[in-house]
Design an enzyme around this catalytic site. Structure first.
Site, PDB file in Angstrom:
ATOM      1  N   ARG A  74       0.906  -1.006   0.077  1.00  0.00           N
ATOM      2  CA  ARG A  74      -0.176  -0.062   0.041  1.00  0.00           C
ATOM      3  C   ARG A  74       0.903   1.388   0.342  1.00  0.00           C
ATOM      4  O   ARG A  74       1.983   1.239   0.673  1.00  0.00           O
ATOM      5  CB  ARG A  74      -1.098  -0.071   0.919  1.00  0.00           C
ATOM      6  CG  ARG A  74      -1.718  -1.159   1.103  1.00  0.00           C
ATOM      7  CD  ARG A  74      -2.199  -1.585   2.609  1.00  0.00           C
ATOM      8  NE  ARG A  74      -4.148  -2.005   2.954  1.00  0.00           N
ATOM      9  CZ  ARG A  74      -3.224  -3.532   3.540  1.00  0.00           C
ATOM     10  NH1 ARG A  74      -1.909  -3.877   4.227  1.00  0.00           N
ATOM     11  NH2 ARG A  74      -3.810  -3.909   3.720  1.00  0.00           N
ATOM     12  N   LYS A  84      -2.327  -1.657   7.624  1.00  0.00           N
ATOM     13  CA  LYS A  84      -4.041  -1.137   7.891  1.00  0.00           C
ATOM     14  C   LYS A  84      -3.715  -2.325  10.300  1.00  0.00           C
ATOM     15  O   LYS A  84      -3.330  -3.234   9.918  1.00  0.00           O
ATOM     16  CB  LYS A  84      -5.123  -1.631   7.851  1.00  0.00           C
ATOM     17  CG  LYS A  84      -5.505  -0.789   6.009  1.00  0.00           C
ATOM     18  CD  LYS A  84      -6.360  -1.240   5.256  1.00  0.00           C
ATOM     19  CE  LYS A  84      -6.612  -0.522   4.369  1.00  0.00           C
ATOM     20  NZ  LYS A  84      -8.271  -0.796   3.822  1.00  0.00           N
ATOM     21  N   HIS A 112      -1.990   2.078  -6.301  1.00  0.00           N
ATOM     22  CA  HIS A 112      -2.892   1.593  -6.080  1.00  0.00           C
ATOM     23  C   HIS A 112      -3.281   0.344  -7.058  1.00  0.00           C
ATOM     24  O   HIS A 112      -2.959  -1.038  -6.792  1.00  0.00           O
ATOM     25  CB  HIS A 112      -4.136   1.357  -5.092  1.00  0.00           C
ATOM     26  CG  HIS A 112      -4.500   0.790  -4.095  1.00  0.00           C
ATOM     27  ND1 HIS A 112      -3.945   1.025  -2.619  1.00  0.00           N
ATOM     28  CD2 HIS A 112      -5.618  -0.209  -4.397  1.00  0.00           C
ATOM     29  CE1 HIS A 112      -5.155   0.283  -2.558  1.00  0.00           C
ATOM     30  NE2 HIS A 112      -5.780  -0.629  -2.909  1.00  0.00           N
ATOM     31  N   ARG A 118      -0.601  -2.077  -7.130  1.00  0.00           N
ATOM     32  CA  ARG A 118      -0.980  -3.352  -5.565  1.00  0.00           C
ATOM     33  C   ARG A 118      -1.605  -4.267  -6.833  1.00  0.00           C
ATOM     34  O   ARG A 118      -1.383  -5.516  -6.726  1.00  0.00           O
ATOM     35  CB  ARG A 118      -1.335  -2.365  -4.980  1.00  0.00           C
ATOM     36  CG  ARG A 118      -1.399  -3.547  -3.687  1.00  0.00           C
ATOM     37  CD  ARG A 118      -1.856  -3.051  -2.471  1.00  0.00           C
ATOM     38  NE  ARG A 118      -3.418  -3.358  -1.545  1.00  0.00           N
ATOM     39  CZ  ARG A 118      -2.475  -3.893  -0.701  1.00  0.00           C
ATOM     40  NH1 ARG A 118      -1.290  -4.207  -0.555  1.00  0.00           N
ATOM     41  NH2 ARG A 118      -3.125  -4.575   0.171  1.00  0.00           N
ATOM     42  N   HIS A 139      -4.541  -8.753   3.670  1.00  0.00           N
ATOM     43  CA  HIS A 139      -5.682  -8.808   3.777  1.00  0.00           C
ATOM     44  C   HIS A 139      -6.658 -10.112   4.552  1.00  0.00           C
ATOM     45  O   HIS A 139      -5.931 -11.454   4.730  1.00  0.00           O
ATOM     46  CB  HIS A 139      -6.178  -9.915   2.286  1.00  0.00           C
ATOM     47  CG  HIS A 139      -6.898  -8.458   1.036  1.00  0.00           C
ATOM     48  ND1 HIS A 139      -6.829  -9.368  -0.471  1.00  0.00           N
ATOM     49  CD2 HIS A 139      -6.188  -7.337   0.984  1.00  0.00           C
ATOM     50  CE1 HIS A 139      -6.393  -8.295  -1.277  1.00  0.00           C
ATOM     51  NE2 HIS A 139      -6.547  -6.779  -0.247  1.00  0.00           N
ATOM     52  N   TYR A 187      -9.236 -10.834  -7.627  1.00  0.00           N
ATOM     53  CA  TYR A 187      -8.076 -11.053  -7.881  1.00  0.00           C
ATOM     54  C   TYR A 187      -8.925 -12.573  -9.275  1.00  0.00           C
ATOM     55  O   TYR A 187      -7.901 -12.594 -10.403  1.00  0.00           O
ATOM     56  CB  TYR A 187      -6.666 -11.077  -7.879  1.00  0.00           C
ATOM     57  CG  TYR A 187      -6.300  -9.622  -7.230  1.00  0.00           C
ATOM     58  CD1 TYR A 187      -6.234  -8.577  -7.789  1.00  0.00           C
ATOM     59  CD2 TYR A 187      -6.185  -9.826  -5.959  1.00  0.00           C
ATOM     60  CE1 TYR A 187      -6.023  -7.021  -7.758  1.00  0.00           C
ATOM     61  CE2 TYR A 187      -6.675  -8.666  -5.750  1.00  0.00           C
ATOM     62  CZ  TYR A 187      -6.890  -7.248  -6.017  1.00  0.00           C
ATOM     63  OH  TYR A 187      -5.754  -5.741  -5.542  1.00  0.00           O
TER      64      TYR A 187
END
Length: 298
Positions: free
Chosen positions: A152, A176, A241, A244, A267, A276
């Site tokens: 990120r 995050k 992004h 990414r 994630h 994806y």
């Protein structure tokens, strides 16, 4: 603990302190929660609610409906409900709620958008940036690391030399929720980082410094990437992004290892990574339509 009749905003204020201090949420994320919960509080007051214990699911659903009529999209309404649900879960843990008012409340159905990606040739062309000065060397290393490791933008900007193991080809990043993970770095990115590293770089020095030696800001990095993409003849809008997404898509396409891609991207839920696979099937369909003799459209 606040009793019935205590101002609604007091509980919200304590929840925001919890997010910022205990959960260590980024300021921008905490501010987003604050805005959504301020909206919830105003709506609750107009409904005559004086304690969160008395807020009803129908009243929360009315807020969602009102915001939808005002023009908020499905994605934005999902963010509103996510903030409310987090707040209500905290109130339940604190013993200030008996049941969540968000139970059964729904936002409009969210249309799932497939992320845009660069194809392999475009990614290759972007990485061929000439690192003929210190600024270009920094930008080249940033591009390589974003594409190599699927970081990120905030993770990349926060990397310091202590976080890199150039011998083992690893980088430690904080994502995050202040969660730390270690991810591999590709050979081309390692070469670009070695070329970038000063001879006497201190462990605390940012790998990607901006003005006055402070870490490059995400906004500044976005501008740099946009400029470099233009110089490389990439017509598509390039941003961190996008790289990414491109990293994840190319890795999944080559390996088929969904769990590995989930770990690489950090994630928490594999359902986030599964987008994806949809992208991969879309590409497969395009290749099939173009190449298979029985698939050619007349």
């Amino acid at each position: 603990m606040s009793g019935d009749g205590a101002p609604l905003h007091e509980a919200v204020a304590r929840f925001l302190v919890y997010l910022r201090v205990e959960r260590r949420y980024a300021p921008r994320t905490a501010d987003n929660y604050a805005r959504e919960l301020q909206l919830l509080t105003r709506h609750a007051e107009t409904q005559g609610v004086r304690s969160w214990r008395t807020l009803q699911p129908a009243q929360l659903q009315a807020l969602v409906a009102a915001e939808h009529r005002r023009g908020r999209g499905a994605g934005s309404l999902h963010h509103l409900l996510a903030a409310c649900r987090s707040f209500f879960r905290w109130l339940l843990r604190e013993g200030e709620l008996d049941a969540s008012p968000a139970a059964g409340v729904r936002a409009p159905k969210l249309r799932r958008k497939l992320p845009h990606v660069l194809d392999v040739d475009q990614a290759q062309r972007l990485m061929e940036l000439d690192a003929d000065d210190a600024l270009a060397a920094r930008d080249r290393a940033a591009l390589e690391l974003l594409y190599s490791s699927g970081l990120r933008v905030a993770e990349l900007c926060g990397v310091r030399w202590r976080d890199l193991d150039l011998d083992e080809g690893l980088v430690r990043v904080t994502g995050k929720g202040s969660k730390t993970r270690v991810v591999p770095v590709g050979s081309q990115a390692l070469a670009a980082l070695r070329a970038l590293r000063p001879a006497l770089a201190a462990a605390e020095t940012p790998v990607f410094p901006g003005r006055h030696g402070a870490p490059l800001t995400p906004a500044a990095l976005r501008l740099r990437l946009k400029r470099r993409a233009g110089e490389q003849g990439i017509a598509q809008r390039v941003h961190p992004h996008l790289l990414r997404h491109t990293c994840a898509s190319h890795l999944l396409e080559s390996s088929g290892e969904l769990r590995a891609v989930q770990e690489l991207l950090g994630h928490a839920d594999i359902a986030t990574t599964e987008i994806y696979t949809h992208l991969d099937f879309q590409r497969l369909a395009q290749v099939y339509d173009r190449a298979h003799p029985r698939a050619r459209r007349r």
